[in-house]
Design a protein around this motif. Structure first.
Motif, PDB file in Angstrom:
ATOM      1  N   LYS A 181      43.599  14.868  23.323  1.00 34.91           N
ATOM      2  CA  LYS A 181      43.494  14.766  24.794  1.00 34.91           C
ATOM      3  C   LYS A 181      43.068  16.131  25.345  1.00 34.91           C
ATOM      4  N   ASN A 182      41.773  16.399  25.185  1.00 34.85           N
ATOM      5  CA  ASN A 182      41.229  17.704  25.525  1.00 34.85           C
ATOM      6  C   ASN A 182      40.629  17.742  26.908  1.00 34.85           C
ATOM      7  N   LYS A 183      40.303  18.954  27.298  1.00 33.56           N
ATOM      8  CA  LYS A 183      39.496  19.132  28.502  1.00 33.56           C
ATOM      9  C   LYS A 183      38.085  19.447  28.019  1.00 33.56           C
ATOM     10  N   ILE A 184      37.117  18.685  28.504  1.00 42.52           N
ATOM     11  CA  ILE A 184      35.749  18.863  28.024  1.00 42.52           C
ATOM     12  C   ILE A 184      34.839  19.275  29.185  1.00 42.52           C
ATOM     13  N   GLU A 232      27.177  29.594  17.447  1.00 40.63           N
ATOM     14  CA  GLU A 232      26.588  28.271  17.705  1.00 40.63           C
ATOM     15  C   GLU A 232      27.498  27.163  17.186  1.00 40.63           C
ATOM     16  N   ALA A 233      28.185  27.444  16.064  1.00 47.35           N
ATOM     17  CA  ALA A 233      29.047  26.423  15.445  1.00 47.35           C
ATOM     18  C   ALA A 233      30.249  26.084  16.326  1.00 47.35           C
ATOM     19  N   ASP A 234      30.563  26.936  17.311  1.00 47.77           N
ATOM     20  CA  ASP A 234      31.709  26.663  18.186  1.00 47.77           C
ATOM     21  C   ASP A 234      31.324  25.786  19.378  1.00 47.77           C
ATOM     22  N   LEU A 235      30.036  25.488  19.506  1.00 52.23           N
ATOM     23  CA  LEU A 235      29.570  24.648  20.614  1.00 52.23           C
ATOM     24  C   LEU A 235      29.048  23.340  20.033  1.00 52.23           C
ATOM     25  N   TYR A 236      28.950  22.303  20.856  1.00 52.84           N
ATOM     26  CA  TYR A 236      28.541  20.999  20.344  1.00 52.84           C
ATOM     27  C   TYR A 236      27.229  20.538  20.983  1.00 52.84           C
ATOM     28  N   TYR A 237      26.292  20.140  20.133  1.00 53.07           N
ATOM     29  CA  TYR A 237      25.035  19.528  20.566  1.00 53.07           C
ATOM     30  C   TYR A 237      25.005  18.142  19.943  1.00 53.07           C
ATOM     31  N   ASN A 282      34.577  32.880  23.653  1.00 53.74           N
ATOM     32  CA  ASN A 282      35.806  32.355  23.052  1.00 53.74           C
ATOM     33  C   ASN A 282      36.985  33.054  23.695  1.00 53.74           C
ATOM     34  N   GLN A 283      38.036  32.283  24.017  1.00 56.37           N
ATOM     35  CA  GLN A 283      39.263  32.911  24.495  1.00 56.37           C
ATOM     36  C   GLN A 283      40.410  32.193  23.795  1.00 56.37           C
ATOM     37  N   GLY A 284      40.847  32.772  22.699  1.00 57.25           N
ATOM     38  CA  GLY A 284      41.804  32.070  21.845  1.00 57.25           C
ATOM     39  C   GLY A 284      41.159  30.775  21.370  1.00 57.25           C
ATOM     40  N   LYS A 285      41.867  29.657  21.539  1.00 54.64           N
ATOM     41  CA  LYS A 285      41.305  28.376  21.105  1.00 54.64           C
ATOM     42  C   LYS A 285      40.415  27.774  22.189  1.00 54.64           C
ATOM     43  N   GLN A 286      40.450  28.393  23.361  1.00 55.38           N
ATOM     44  CA  GLN A 286      39.681  27.844  24.485  1.00 55.38           C
ATOM     45  C   GLN A 286      38.314  28.492  24.623  1.00 55.38           C
ATOM     46  N   LYS A 287      37.492  27.883  25.503  1.00 59.53           N
ATOM     47  CA  LYS A 287      36.183  28.464  25.828  1.00 59.53           C
ATOM     48  C   LYS A 287      36.208  28.857  27.298  1.00 59.53           C
ATOM     49  N   ARG A 288      35.563  29.978  27.578  1.00 59.10           N
ATOM     50  CA  ARG A 288      35.425  30.450  28.958  1.00 59.10           C
ATOM     51  C   ARG A 288      33.951  30.349  29.330  1.00 59.10           C
ATOM     52  N   ILE A 289      33.649  29.513  30.327  1.00 59.68           N
ATOM     53  CA  ILE A 289      32.238  29.362  30.728  1.00 59.68           C
ATOM     54  C   ILE A 289      32.014  30.202  31.981  1.00 59.68           C
ATOM     55  N   ILE A 290      31.083  31.119  31.881  1.00 58.93           N
ATOM     56  CA  ILE A 290      30.796  31.984  33.031  1.00 58.93           C
ATOM     57  C   ILE A 290      29.525  31.474  33.697  1.00 58.93           C
ATOM     58  N   CYS A 291      29.640  31.147  34.979  1.00 58.77           N
ATOM     59  CA  CYS A 291      28.529  30.513  35.700  1.00 58.77           C
ATOM     60  C   CYS A 291      27.757  31.529  36.532  1.00 58.77           C
ATOM     61  N   SER A 327      31.612  32.021  39.111  1.00 56.09           N
ATOM     62  CA  SER A 327      32.820  31.231  38.822  1.00 56.09           C
ATOM     63  C   SER A 327      33.014  31.113  37.307  1.00 56.09           C
ATOM     64  N   VAL A 328      34.269  30.849  36.917  1.00 52.43           N
ATOM     65  CA  VAL A 328      34.604  30.737  35.489  1.00 52.43           C
ATOM     66  C   VAL A 328      35.335  29.418  35.264  1.00 52.43           C
ATOM     67  N   LEU A 329      34.934  28.707  34.202  1.00 52.12           N
ATOM     68  CA  LEU A 329      35.618  27.454  33.865  1.00 52.12           C
ATOM     69  C   LEU A 329      36.249  27.615  32.489  1.00 52.12           C
ATOM     70  N   ASN A 330      37.524  27.266  32.371  1.00 53.51           N
ATOM     71  CA  ASN A 330      38.177  27.283  31.053  1.00 53.51           C
ATOM     72  C   ASN A 330      38.247  25.859  30.535  1.00 53.51           C
ATOM     73  N   THR A 331      37.961  25.694  29.257  1.00 55.91           N
ATOM     74  CA  THR A 331      37.944  24.339  28.712  1.00 55.91           C
ATOM     75  C   THR A 331      38.269  24.360  27.221  1.00 55.91           C
ATOM     76  N   ASP A 332      38.600  23.192  26.674  1.00 54.93           N
ATOM     77  CA  ASP A 332      38.898  23.130  25.237  1.00 54.93           C
ATOM     78  C   ASP A 332      37.625  23.084  24.408  1.00 54.93           C
TER      79      ASP A 332
END
Ligand SMILES: Cc1cc2nc3c(=O)[nH]c(=O)nc-3n(C[C@H](O)[C@H](O)[C@H](O)COP(=O)(O)OP(=O)(O)OC[C@H]3O[C@@H](n4cnc5c(N)ncnc54)[C@H](O)[C@@H]3O)c2cc1C
Length: 407
Positions: free
Chosen positions: A143-146, A121-126, A213-222, A226-231
């Motif tokens: 300058k991230n991808k959100i 939970e701490a790796d996600l933002y609310y 988590n994928q390294g420092k990135q996040k992988r969102i599985i829809c 589809s999959v979205l990679n983001t910071d």
């Protein structure tokens, strides 16, 4: 020692209840207890100016510590109330201390809906508190991808600030339009177009199955595979009333703590105020649970007046606002059961309003950069009189004059 008024939750509604009691010349003791480490503060700027770094923290506070000291309001910070013993009229704090009350006000607000994912939970933002806003602000500096999950007003306000800070922004939404819960399709389309013209990408009709988590990135599985990679990922998928404490003490709850027009719960020594309460509204002849500053402030004033012996039933046209880019959206009333919509103004010039009518009575308005329309519309809703819809759409007619004529 028994305290006269004890308030659980030192947020907007709790803070305003204490302040309003003193404004009502209430002489008894007032104790305000909150689990956060801050003085009572306003949350709207957390997704607007404060998040952008334009507003200082001290401007969020309802009043200074000096004010509370001078007005003899005791604030206990950093402590959670874990139980209410209604038979003995006392509450239990997380440090096992008990406090007796004569009157209790529950102002526990809301809790954010969380997504269950493989990520910690701490790796996600609310976004609910000053601390949450500071953490997101820090991420926006790079300058991230959100990716923002949820196209409600909080998600969209964050998107508008992230774009200003040159981030790549994607908003994922379960529904097929933005802010679908609160505005008409005309207003929703307007905001979607505005965000797209500023560079926001939308993915509609999509739910999130998991976030990894994928390294420092996040992988969102829809849900569509589809999959979205983001910071980083900010989640704004709504809130629910914080009623756990009330429920476990046996108070009547149904989508919030049930109160009457004086804010009294099913126990006449206990009141509930703000996001956590569900009150009857006489203008709309229905029960409402509102998530707004106006509700927190006005209901607090009403409860304080009642406790101070000057009964003032709570009866207001609900209103709300949101700021995104150069657009101020102001909403008044409850549009749910409308049978006609009338548009006034100029959408292309980013200045228009949608009026919602039911049986020729105005019941709600969404105003975009149109404060005059908003003010007149709010008055027309309060007046409960019939309004000819041709007059509303006619820009040659000043709505203030219609208000004057109908008075
Ligand atoms: C990011 C954001 C933007 C917003 N923007 C707008 C806007 O533009 N316009 C608008 O009208 N409204 C806006 N709102 C909504 C508005 O801020 C809320 O409706 C308002 O804060 C409700 O006040 P409240 O006191 O009921 O709840 P809160 O302000 O949430 O206060 C509740 C407090 O109770 C504390 N608490 C809960 N349980 C316990 C316990 N057991 N013991 C001790 N303390 C406890 C919580 O920690 C919290 O501090 C926004 C909200 C957020 C989060």
């Amino acid at each position: 020692m028994k305290r006269d008024v004890v308030i659980i939750g030192a947020g907007h509604a709790g803070g305003m209840t204490a302040i309003s009691l003193r404004q009502q010349k209430y002489q008894g003791s007032i104790t305000l207890i909150g689990e956060e480490d801050f003085l009572p503060y306003q949350r709207p700027a957390l997704s607007k100016g404060f998040l952008a770094g334009d507003i200082e923290e001290k401007r969020l506070y309802l009043k200074s510590q000096n004010y509370f000291d001078k007005n003899n309001i005791i604030i206990i910070r950093n402590h959670k109330i874990v139980a209410i013993d209604r038979n003995n009229k006392n509450i239990l704090l997380d440090n096992e201390k008990q406090i007796e009350y004569e009157k209790l006000v529950i102002a526990t607000g809301s809790v954010v809906n969380k997504l269950k994912t493989s990520c910690r939970e701490a790796d996600l933002y609310y976004l609910r508190t000053i601390e949450d806003s500071l953490k997101i602000r820090e991420k926006l500096r790079n300058k991230n991808k959100i990716v923002i999950i949820g196209a409600g007003y909080i998600g969209l306000e964050i998107a508008s600030i992230a774009i200003k800070k040159n981030l790549e922004v994607t908003v994922l939404e379960l529904d097929n339009q933005v802010m679908s819960r609160v505005v008409s399709s005309e207003v929703s389309d307007f905001f979607q177009n505005k965000h797209q013209s500023e560079g926001v990408e939308f993915t509609f009709n999509t739910s999130v199955t998991d976030i990894e988590n994928q390294g420092k990135q996040k992988r969102i599985i829809c849900s569509d595979g589809s999959v979205l990679n983001t910071d980083f990922v900010v989640i704004g998928i709504g809130i629910k009333p914080n009623v756990e404490l009330a429920q476990s003490s046996g108070l009547e709850c149904d989508n919030g703590i049930i109160v009457d027009e004086l804010g009294q719960t099913s126990d006449h020594h206990i009141f509930a105020v703000g996001d956590c309460s569900n009150h009857p509204n006489n203008i709309f002849k229905q029960r409402l649970r509102l998530e707004s500053v106006q509700n927190a402030v006005e209901q607090a004033k009403s409860i304080a007046a009642g406790i101070a012996g000057n009964q003032k039933p709570y009866q207001e046209v609900p209103w709300f606002w949101s700021d995104q880019y150069n657009i101020k959206l102001q909403i008044a009333g409850i549009s749910q059961h409308h049978d006609r919509r009338v548009i006034r103004g100029y959408p292309k010039e980013e200045k228009f309003a949608v009026f919602y009518l039911k049986e020729n009575r105005l019941i709600a308005i969404d105003a975009i950069n149109s404060p005059r329309e908003f003010m007149a519309g709010k008055k027309l809703i309060e007046m409960l009189s019939e309004v000819p819809f041709e007059l509303i759409s006619n820009m040659d007619v000043d709505l203030k004059e219609i208000v004057g004529q109908l008075r």
